[in-house]
Write a protein that holds these residues in place. Structure first.
Motif, PDB file in Angstrom:
ATOM      1  N   VAL A  11       0.872  -1.365  -0.084  1.00 31.07           N
ATOM      2  CA  VAL A  11      -0.105  -0.210   0.021  1.00 31.07           C
ATOM      3  C   VAL A  11       0.787   1.179   0.261  1.00 31.07           C
ATOM      4  O   VAL A  11       1.930   1.182   0.828  1.00 31.07           O
ATOM      5  N   PHE A  12       0.656   2.134  -1.007  1.00 27.09           N
ATOM      6  CA  PHE A  12       1.333   3.558  -1.004  1.00 27.09           C
ATOM      7  C   PHE A  12       0.613   4.575  -0.385  1.00 27.09           C
ATOM      8  O   PHE A  12      -0.772   4.523  -0.467  1.00 27.09           O
ATOM      9  N   PRO A  13       1.062   5.578   0.062  1.00 21.51           N
ATOM     10  CA  PRO A  13       0.255   6.763   0.494  1.00 21.51           C
ATOM     11  C   PRO A  13      -0.775   7.177  -0.535  1.00 21.51           C
ATOM     12  O   PRO A  13      -0.437   7.373  -1.796  1.00 21.51           O
ATOM     13  N   THR A  18      -3.028   8.617  -6.259  1.00 20.13           N
ATOM     14  CA  THR A  18      -4.130   9.145  -6.930  1.00 20.13           C
ATOM     15  C   THR A  18      -4.176   9.990  -8.004  1.00 20.13           C
ATOM     16  O   THR A  18      -3.482  10.942  -8.172  1.00 20.13           O
ATOM     17  N   ARG A  19      -4.939   9.629  -8.981  1.00 20.81           N
ATOM     18  CA  ARG A  19      -5.040  10.268 -10.238  1.00 20.81           C
ATOM     19  C   ARG A  19      -6.541  10.839 -10.423  1.00 20.81           C
ATOM     20  O   ARG A  19      -7.538  10.024 -10.454  1.00 20.81           O
ATOM     21  N   ARG A  20      -6.705  11.989 -10.604  1.00 18.99           N
ATOM     22  CA  ARG A  20      -7.858  12.740 -10.665  1.00 18.99           C
ATOM     23  C   ARG A  20      -8.029  13.146 -12.213  1.00 18.99           C
ATOM     24  O   ARG A  20      -7.287  13.829 -12.916  1.00 18.99           O
ATOM     25  N   SER A  21      -9.243  12.836 -12.704  1.00 14.49           N
ATOM     26  CA  SER A  21      -9.544  13.297 -14.104  1.00 14.49           C
ATOM     27  C   SER A  21      -9.878  14.790 -14.170  1.00 14.49           C
ATOM     28  O   SER A  21     -10.661  15.279 -13.182  1.00 14.49           O
ATOM     29  N   ASP A  22      -9.648  15.456 -15.463  1.00 15.07           N
ATOM     30  CA  ASP A  22      -9.796  16.686 -15.584  1.00 15.07           C
ATOM     31  C   ASP A  22     -11.495  16.819 -15.852  1.00 15.07           C
ATOM     32  O   ASP A  22     -11.660  17.898 -16.358  1.00 15.07           O
ATOM     33  N   ARG A  23     -12.076  15.895 -16.191  1.00 13.98           N
ATOM     34  CA  ARG A  23     -13.643  15.707 -16.615  1.00 13.98           C
ATOM     35  C   ARG A  23     -14.392  16.088 -15.285  1.00 13.98           C
ATOM     36  O   ARG A  23     -15.620  16.369 -15.526  1.00 13.98           O
ATOM     37  N   GLU A  24     -13.972  15.947 -14.021  1.00 15.78           N
ATOM     38  CA  GLU A  24     -14.785  16.328 -12.849  1.00 15.78           C
ATOM     39  C   GLU A  24     -15.342  17.625 -12.783  1.00 15.78           C
ATOM     40  O   GLU A  24     -14.555  18.539 -13.246  1.00 15.78           O
ATOM     41  N   VAL A  25     -16.464  17.799 -12.464  1.00 13.74           N
ATOM     42  CA  VAL A  25     -16.768  19.009 -12.368  1.00 13.74           C
ATOM     43  C   VAL A  25     -17.446  19.414 -10.917  1.00 13.74           C
ATOM     44  O   VAL A  25     -17.400  18.777  -9.981  1.00 13.74           O
ATOM     45  N   ASP A  26     -17.578  20.647 -10.693  1.00 10.69           N
ATOM     46  CA  ASP A  26     -17.478  21.266  -9.263  1.00 10.69           C
ATOM     47  C   ASP A  26     -19.006  20.417  -8.738  1.00 10.69           C
ATOM     48  O   ASP A  26     -19.993  20.631  -9.343  1.00 10.69           O
ATOM     49  N   PRO A  27     -19.117  19.614  -7.761  1.00  3.89           N
ATOM     50  CA  PRO A  27     -20.266  19.070  -7.229  1.00  3.89           C
ATOM     51  C   PRO A  27     -21.345  20.142  -6.979  1.00  3.89           C
ATOM     52  O   PRO A  27     -22.609  19.689  -7.424  1.00  3.89           O
ATOM     53  N   ARG A  28     -20.972  21.444  -6.602  1.00 11.07           N
ATOM     54  CA  ARG A  28     -22.092  22.203  -6.308  1.00 11.07           C
ATOM     55  C   ARG A  28     -22.716  22.707  -7.717  1.00 11.07           C
ATOM     56  O   ARG A  28     -24.008  23.085  -7.687  1.00 11.07           O
ATOM     57  N   GLU A  49      -6.432   1.203   1.238  1.00 12.34           N
ATOM     58  CA  GLU A  49      -5.252   0.873   2.353  1.00 12.34           C
ATOM     59  C   GLU A  49      -5.527  -0.474   3.093  1.00 12.34           C
ATOM     60  O   GLU A  49      -4.481  -0.836   3.717  1.00 12.34           O
ATOM     61  N   THR A  50      -6.385  -1.327   2.963  1.00 12.71           N
ATOM     62  CA  THR A  50      -6.507  -2.793   3.401  1.00 12.71           C
ATOM     63  C   THR A  50      -5.387  -3.814   2.581  1.00 12.71           C
ATOM     64  O   THR A  50      -5.090  -4.539   3.092  1.00 12.71           O
ATOM     65  N   GLY A  51      -5.125  -3.186   1.249  1.00 10.78           N
ATOM     66  CA  GLY A  51      -4.120  -3.871   0.580  1.00 10.78           C
ATOM     67  C   GLY A  51      -4.617  -5.010  -0.135  1.00 10.78           C
ATOM     68  O   GLY A  51      -3.865  -5.970  -0.702  1.00 10.78           O
ATOM     69  N   LEU A  52      -6.034  -5.104  -0.074  1.00  7.78           N
ATOM     70  CA  LEU A  52      -6.626  -6.339  -0.813  1.00  7.78           C
ATOM     71  C   LEU A  52      -6.781  -5.973  -2.407  1.00  7.78           C
ATOM     72  O   LEU A  52      -6.935  -7.267  -3.239  1.00  7.78           O
TER      73      LEU A  52
END
Length: 114
Positions: A11-13, A18-28, A49-52
């Motif tokens: 498990v890494f930090p 974590t990679r986030r897409s630039d397609r996400e819009v503001d949830p508001r 984080e469980t490593g499964l």
């Protein structure tokens, strides 16, 4: 390996893998609170984080807009037996083979069509 003891991957930090897409819009913009989306993502991080699982990806849409589109972990190289080759980080566009797990999704879709 004893029954009931799952083999785990390294498990890494979460912030590092974590990679986030630039397609996400503001949830508001679609009537959601950002804290609700972050709570969903935090549950993914806790499971990672469980490593499964060496990686996971999740895409959530609301009212036709993508409010969460992220991946965490590595799609290649991180195995229970240790690294196998170079680590390849997961992205929201990474492809996953679901094997028999796809049966659950198909069953739910058929149920919804009833």
């Amino acid at each position: 390996m004893p029954i009931g003891r799952a083999r785990r991957v390294r498990v890494f930090p979460a912030a590092d893998v974590t990679r986030r897409s630039d397609r996400e819009v503001d949830p508001r913009d679609v009537g959601l609170e950002p804290s609700a989306i972050e709570a969903i993502w935090r549950s993914v991080e806790v499971f990672y984080e469980t490593g499964l699982q060496p990686s996971m990806a999740l895409c959530v849409r609301h009212r036709g807009q993508i409010v969460l589109d992220r991946a965490i972990g590595h799609v290649r190289g991180n195995t229970p037996d240790g690294p196998e080759g170079a680590l390849e980080q997961a992205t929201p566009d990474s492809r996953y083979s679901l094997f028999s797990a796809s049966k659950v999704a198909v069953a739910m879709l058929v149920h919804l069509c009833d």
